[in-house]
Design an enzyme around this catalytic site. Structure first.
Site, short mmCIF file in Angstrom:
data_model
loop_
_atom_site.label_atom_id
_atom_site.label_comp_id
_atom_site.label_asym_id
_atom_site.label_seq_id
_atom_site.Cartn_x
_atom_site.Cartn_y
_atom_site.Cartn_z
N TYR A 222 -0.15 -18.26 -37.61
CA TYR A 222 0.80 -17.37 -37.36
C TYR A 222 1.76 -18.34 -36.05
O TYR A 222 2.68 -17.59 -36.42
CB TYR A 222 0.06 -16.15 -36.72
CG TYR A 222 -0.62 -15.16 -37.90
CD1 TYR A 222 -0.26 -15.05 -38.75
CD2 TYR A 222 -2.34 -15.54 -38.21
CE1 TYR A 222 -0.62 -14.37 -40.00
CE2 TYR A 222 -3.18 -15.50 -39.65
CZ TYR A 222 -2.37 -14.33 -40.33
OH TYR A 222 -2.99 -13.62 -40.98
N ASN B 247 3.42 -7.43 -45.93
CA ASN B 247 4.75 -8.15 -46.92
C ASN B 247 4.14 -6.84 -48.22
O ASN B 247 3.08 -6.50 -48.84
CB ASN B 247 3.98 -9.87 -47.32
CG ASN B 247 4.48 -9.55 -48.05
OD1 ASN B 247 6.20 -9.07 -49.03
ND2 ASN B 247 3.57 -10.45 -48.58
N CYS C 66 2.33 -15.07 -48.36
CA CYS C 66 2.03 -14.21 -47.32
C CYS C 66 -0.04 -14.85 -47.33
O CYS C 66 -0.65 -15.02 -46.14
CB CYS C 66 1.24 -13.40 -46.78
SG CYS C 66 0.44 -11.99 -47.97
N HIS C 67 -0.32 -14.77 -47.92
CA HIS C 67 -1.33 -16.30 -48.34
C HIS C 67 -1.67 -17.35 -47.43
O HIS C 67 -3.12 -18.00 -47.76
CB HIS C 67 -1.95 -16.22 -49.97
CG HIS C 67 -1.01 -16.41 -50.75
ND1 HIS C 67 -0.38 -15.97 -51.24
CD2 HIS C 67 -1.23 -18.24 -50.84
CE1 HIS C 67 0.48 -17.34 -52.23
NE2 HIS C 67 -0.39 -18.36 -52.02
N GLU D 7 -3.70 -23.19 -56.08
CA GLU D 7 -2.63 -23.83 -55.19
C GLU D 7 -2.64 -25.71 -54.46
O GLU D 7 -1.74 -26.14 -54.86
CB GLU D 7 -1.71 -23.49 -53.52
CG GLU D 7 -1.15 -22.36 -54.44
CD GLU D 7 0.33 -21.65 -53.35
OE1 GLU D 7 0.04 -21.78 -52.56
OE2 GLU D 7 0.55 -20.03 -54.16
#
Length: 164
Positions: free
Chosen positions: A100, A123, A131-132, A158
């Site tokens: 953040y 979001n 946002c993850h 990912e």
């Protein structure tokens, strides 16, 4: 004032059903089941798959590990600050994370990490606006509207370490 047309559909994903919402045929929402800040169902408009062909194709390719960057048009309703945070989220490369604080720094306001976190949580288009990929300063997985388990699974997927 112009009346906007909304439509929605629900698709399956490895993370449970995803509700896609379009405003004037442009993707404006992607919500998980039980997602925090999920708008009321009656605001999603009529059920109609027609506006979502490209979105569904890209999501399917993403979930099959064949797509790492989305290029569907988005209609993101939010404050100017929220939209600036969401634009920064789209700059985080596939398989990587940012804190953040790093996002606040990129926005030119290093003290705004809490505000960045609040905007991140609002979001409206999860997965596509990633946002993850935002984590706490100490590397912990913190807050995710779709739940921390889904966040962990998306990040593992990912990074190529998913077990599903």
């Amino acid at each position: 004032m112009k009346q906007h047309t909304k439509q929605h559909t629900v698709i399956d994903s490895p993370y449970g059903p995803l509700t896609l919402v379009a405003t004037d045929a442009t993707l404006s929402g992607l919500y998980m089941t039980d997602q925090r800040h999920r708008p009321a169902e009656e605001t999603f408009g009529a059920r109609d798959e027609r506006p979502f062909g490209a979105v569904i194709d890209q999501l399917n390719a993403y979930f099959q590990g064949e797509l790492t960057e989305f290029d569907v048009p988005l209609d993101l309703a939010g404050t100017p600050f929220q939209r600036s945070v969401w634009a920064q989220l789209r700059q985080i490369p596939y398989g990587e994370t940012r804190t953040y604080g790093e996002l606040a720094e990129a926005l030119g306001n290093p003290a705004a990490s809490r505000a960045v976190g609040l905007a991140n949580g609002k979001n409206p288009v999860g997965v596509i606006v990633p946002c993850h990929r935002v984590i706490g300063a100490n590397g912990d997985l913190t807050g995710y509207g779709g739940g921390l388990d889904r966040k962990r699974r998306l990040l593992d997927f990912e990074r190529g370490t998913a077990l599903f």
